[in-house]
Design an enzyme around this catalytic site. Structure first.
Site, PDB file in Angstrom:
ATOM      1  N   SER A 277       0.585  -1.240  -0.022  1.00 62.83           N
ATOM      2  CA  SER A 277      -0.208   0.142  -0.222  1.00 62.83           C
ATOM      3  C   SER A 277       0.967   1.385   0.057  1.00 62.83           C
ATOM      4  CB  SER A 277      -1.040   0.044   1.256  1.00 62.83           C
ATOM      5  OG  SER A 277      -0.251   0.028   2.521  1.00 62.83           O
TER       6      SER A 277
ATOM      7  N   ASP B   4      -3.205   6.839  11.732  1.00 66.46           N
ATOM      8  CA  ASP B   4      -2.465   6.009  10.769  1.00 66.46           C
ATOM      9  C   ASP B   4      -1.041   6.764  10.636  1.00 66.46           C
ATOM     10  OD1 ASP B   4      -1.004   4.967   8.534  1.00 66.46           O
ATOM     11  OD2 ASP B   4      -2.887   5.197   7.397  1.00 66.46           O
TER      12      ASP B   4
ATOM     13  N   HIS C   1       1.053   5.395   6.689  1.00 66.99           N
ATOM     14  CA  HIS C   1       0.902   5.862   5.001  1.00 66.99           C
ATOM     15  C   HIS C   1       1.147   7.416   5.301  1.00 66.99           C
ATOM     16  CE1 HIS C   1      -1.274   2.122   5.598  1.00 66.99           C
ATOM     17  NE2 HIS C   1      -0.871   1.960   4.307  1.00 66.99           N
TER      18      HIS C   1
END
Length: 459
Positions: A197, A438, A441
């Site tokens: 990702s 998060d 990312h």
């Protein structure tokens, strides 16, 4: 000259016999025995080495285990059984056999574009400079392909400083982004990002950087699938993403349904994914994050009974990198295909690393870390060294995009709670940033845009 002085005088027979007896006393029997044994040992060693060499050439797929505890080296990327999917299971788990990947690490030294040492300036060493005149390079709202997971402003982040930082190498300049020039580099080519990702985030960044100059009726995006393709008709070019988080074949290769309790890989084969990436002209690989999520089950291609071995993440990653390197070494001509490997993307899960005594994470951070050479625990240096060992063996066939150190400084660049992943965060989650942020990312526009500027610099 009088040669009479050099005449040898004759000796009597008795004198000669005495000399011979004296000589025999100087060479005892034990010395002669030791000399004989040394000659015999040397002959035996030469014979053994010849036998091992002969056996290796007769059976190149396996290096013979001539000592009981020596590792068995397995030739990777041979045709094997049916592919793994998310329904695959191990029939049983057994102890790791110690098998290693045998691959040809002799990359071409005569041609290619390997990065770093030959550069006058190390563009990976520098600092972040606030630049709200030139950055961001695109607007979040103007990119129709933006991911909700990375669209931080859309999901409530009001401070936009994270979008305005420019990477400035020491003593030189990074090539300035030029969208038309990049499209010319891609004309009649396929650029493919392969990985997890984080690599998908870099792909989305590249699409957002490129799409604005392509008319809406001249561009297309395929549906979300293992291979997702953005096409630009007038350039006959594509920018693609292949979901392959572990590089080798695994039961987690479904881009949607990959959250499994038991992670199984074929540590000796990338053939499933290579069948899709082998036709690309420019390849950008990454892998790292998924290897840090606990032990991995190994199902070797030669295993017929479904028995898996278990290995920790770092060692399993080394096996997978070996299978990937074998494909690169045997299949890549650096004059026809460019291959890049992106180093690990760091995390910022604990603020005490850069702010001693604090108990937070990346949430609320509004600027880079200003400690030159900072390293956090989100970058696993032993793993980086083992990967670098493999990459250095590939010589000119792979160019390294070393994004780790420069990304380490950007504790402010993560989505934290300002994102949507499948479903928006609930109010109770939004109110608990330490648990739901998060910090892995990256927001877009942001740090991955600089990774793509580096790619542009080296193409």
């Amino acid at each position: 000259m009088n040669f009479s002085n050099f005449r040898v005088k004759s000796k009597s027979p008795s004198t000669t016999m005495q000399k011979l007896k004296w000589s025999k006393k100087k060479v005892p029997f034990f010395t002669l025995l030791m000399l004989f044994l040394l000659i015999l040992l040397a002959f035996s060693t030469l014979h053994s080495e010849h036998s091992i060499t002969k056996q290796f050439h007769e059976n190149p797929h396996h290096v013979l285990n001539h000592q009981q505890f020596s590792p068995i080296y397995v030739k990777p990327n041979l045709s094997g059984p049916d592919v793994l999917d998310r329904f695959s299971r191990c029939n049983k788990t057994i102890e790791y056999s110690g098998r290693k990947i045998a691959w040809n690490g002799r990359g071409s030294k005569r041609s290619g574009h390997r990065i770093v040492s030959s550069e006058r300036c190390n563009v990976f060493s520098g600092k972040w400079v606030f630049d709200n005149g030139s950055y961001p390079l695109y607007n979040e709202s103007n990119c129709p392909y933006m991911s909700d997971q990375l669209a931080c402003h859309k999901h409530g982040r009001s401070d936009l400083g994270y979008q305005h930082w420019r990477w400035q190498p020491h003593n030189c300049n990074l090539k300035r982004w030029n969208v038309k020039e990049m499209w010319e580099k891609l004309r009649n080519k396929r650029l493919m990002f392969v990985g997890d990702s984080l690599n998908r985030g870099q792909w989305i960044s590249m699409v957002c950087l490129l799409q604005s100059v392509i008319p809406a009726d001249k561009r297309s995006m395929s549906p979300n699938a293992p291979l997702t393709i953005f096409r630009a008709e007038e350039y006959n070019a594509s920018v693609e993403f292949l979901w392959a988080p572990l590089l080798v074949e695994s039961n987690s290769d479904d881009p949607i349904n990959h959250r499994l309790d038991e992670r199984i890989i074929r540590p000796d084969s990338v053939l499933k994914h290579a069948s899709k990436w082998k036709h690309a002209d420019i390849l950008v690989f990454n892998t790292y994050l998924w290897w840090r999520q606990g032990p991995v089950k190994l199902l070797w291609s030669s295993e017929e009974n479904g028995a898996c071995e278990e290995l920790d993440g770092q060692e399993a990653m080394e096996l997978a990198m070996g299978a990937w390197a074998d494909w690169v070494s045997s299949e890549v001509d650096p004059l026809k295909k460019r291959v890049f490997f992106v180093t690990m993307s760091p995390t910022h899960l604990s603020s005490r690393e850069w702010k001693p005594g604090s108990e937070g994470n990346c949430y609320g951070e509004k600027g880079p870390i200003d400690i030159e050479g900072y390293w956090g625990i989100g970058s696993d240096l032993p793993t980086m060294r083992s990967v670098e060992k493999i990459l250095s063996s590939l010589n000119s066939k792979v160019s390294v995009l070393n994004i780790t150190q420069l990304s380490e400084y950007r504790k402010d660049g993560h989505p934290s709670i300002f994102r949507k992943f499948w479903e928006p965060l609930r109010p109770e989650q939004l109110s608990n940033p330490p648990s739901y942020s998060d910090c892995i990312h990256w927001c877009l526009p942001g740090v991955p845009d600089v990774w793509n500027e580096l790619l542009f610099h080296f193409l």
